[in-house]
Write a protein that holds these residues in place. Structure first.
Motif, PDB file in Angstrom:
ATOM      1  N   GLU A 153       8.142  -6.073  30.584  1.00 52.76           N
ATOM      2  CA  GLU A 153       8.549  -5.285  31.521  1.00 52.76           C
ATOM      3  C   GLU A 153      10.166  -5.136  31.320  1.00 52.76           C
ATOM      4  N   VAL A 154      11.008  -6.094  31.055  1.00 50.97           N
ATOM      5  CA  VAL A 154      12.184  -5.731  30.927  1.00 50.97           C
ATOM      6  C   VAL A 154      12.772  -5.165  29.648  1.00 50.97           C
ATOM      7  N   VAL A 155      12.105  -5.939  28.552  1.00 44.59           N
ATOM      8  CA  VAL A 155      12.788  -5.467  27.292  1.00 44.59           C
ATOM      9  C   VAL A 155      12.191  -3.974  26.853  1.00 44.59           C
ATOM     10  N   GLU A 156      11.080  -3.658  27.440  1.00 43.10           N
ATOM     11  CA  GLU A 156      10.587  -2.278  27.062  1.00 43.10           C
ATOM     12  C   GLU A 156      11.584  -1.102  27.630  1.00 43.10           C
ATOM     13  N   GLN A 183      23.106 -15.687  31.316  1.00 41.31           N
ATOM     14  CA  GLN A 183      23.475 -16.935  31.578  1.00 41.31           C
ATOM     15  C   GLN A 183      22.398 -17.586  32.842  1.00 41.31           C
ATOM     16  N   GLN A 184      22.175 -16.723  33.754  1.00 44.83           N
ATOM     17  CA  GLN A 184      21.295 -16.959  34.614  1.00 44.83           C
ATOM     18  C   GLN A 184      20.244 -15.910  34.905  1.00 44.83           C
ATOM     19  N   PHE A 185      18.903 -16.309  34.771  1.00 44.13           N
ATOM     20  CA  PHE A 185      18.038 -15.296  34.800  1.00 44.13           C
ATOM     21  C   PHE A 185      16.740 -16.071  35.829  1.00 44.13           C
ATOM     22  N   HIS A 186      16.308 -15.320  36.864  1.00 43.36           N
ATOM     23  CA  HIS A 186      15.331 -15.901  37.621  1.00 43.36           C
ATOM     24  C   HIS A 186      14.428 -14.903  37.853  1.00 43.36           C
ATOM     25  N   GLU A 187      13.299 -15.194  37.921  1.00 40.51           N
ATOM     26  CA  GLU A 187      12.040 -14.349  38.050  1.00 40.51           C
ATOM     27  C   GLU A 187      12.076 -13.458  39.353  1.00 40.51           C
TER      28      GLU A 187
END
Length: 187
Positions: free
Chosen positions: A47-50, A141-145
């Motif tokens: 859903e992000v990469v698309e 660096q920081q990724f949260h769902e």
């Protein structure tokens, strides 16, 4: 007096909200030879990469490469992109390969290791095959769902899609000129 009224009406029309200023559509150089691009996308965080893929397709089309000239491939994660890129480059069917993925913390690998490995492998593919490979494989660096992070990175991938399309088209034009000069014995 009549001319003054006509001039006032014309001025009013120009400043009227009913006649919005249209943005200037940039013109891009045309390719002399047909181009074909492979777009390899990781399905992890699809859903992000698309968003990158969608933006890339819109921008590359604006730059003279039809959507039909872009073949889409999906792999499980970013770690699988380099092998696919290498096999696609070896077919000699593609003038460029674009990779898109989001590498985040988790799993058995550290995200910095995966991202570094993927980028180095993609560089190796392009140097070995002379098919340019472009990366929109990102490692925050920081990724949260959380919804806020997902939305932020979706928007960021739109920007990256446009940027990778610009880089791809510019490089393909540059290589087209350079290869023409080499063939003509100029370089």
């Amino acid at each position: 007096m009549n001319q003054m009224l006509q001039e006032a009406e014309v001025s009013e029309l120009k400043n009227s909200p009913e006649t919005p200023d249209r943005p200037v559509v940039p013109t891009h150089p045309r390719f002399t030879k047909p181009q074909r691009i492979a777009f390899v996308q990781a399905s992890w965080h699809r859903e992000v990469v698309e968003e990158c893929r969608i933006a890339f397709l819109g921008e590359i089309e604006a730059r003279g490469i039809a959507r039909a000239q872009v073949d889409l491939f999906e792999v499980p994660g970013s770690f699988e992109i380099p092998l696919h890129a290498q096999l696609l480059a070896k077919t000699r069917r593609y003038t460029a390969i674009v990779a898109a993925g989001l590498v985040v913390d988790g799993g058995i690998y550290r995200h910095e290791f995966v991202a570094d490995t993927v980028i180095k492998a993609l560089m190796d593919v392009q140097l070995r095959t002379e098919v340019p490979v472009f990366s929109a494989v990102l490692t925050p660096q920081q990724f949260h769902e959380s919804a806020v992070h997902v939305e932020f990175f979706r928007k960021h991938f739109v920007i990256k899609g446009v940027e990778v399309a610009e880089a791809c088209a510019s490089t393909l034009h540059s290589l087209e000129r350079l290869r023409g000069q080499v063939a003509a014995g100029i370089v």
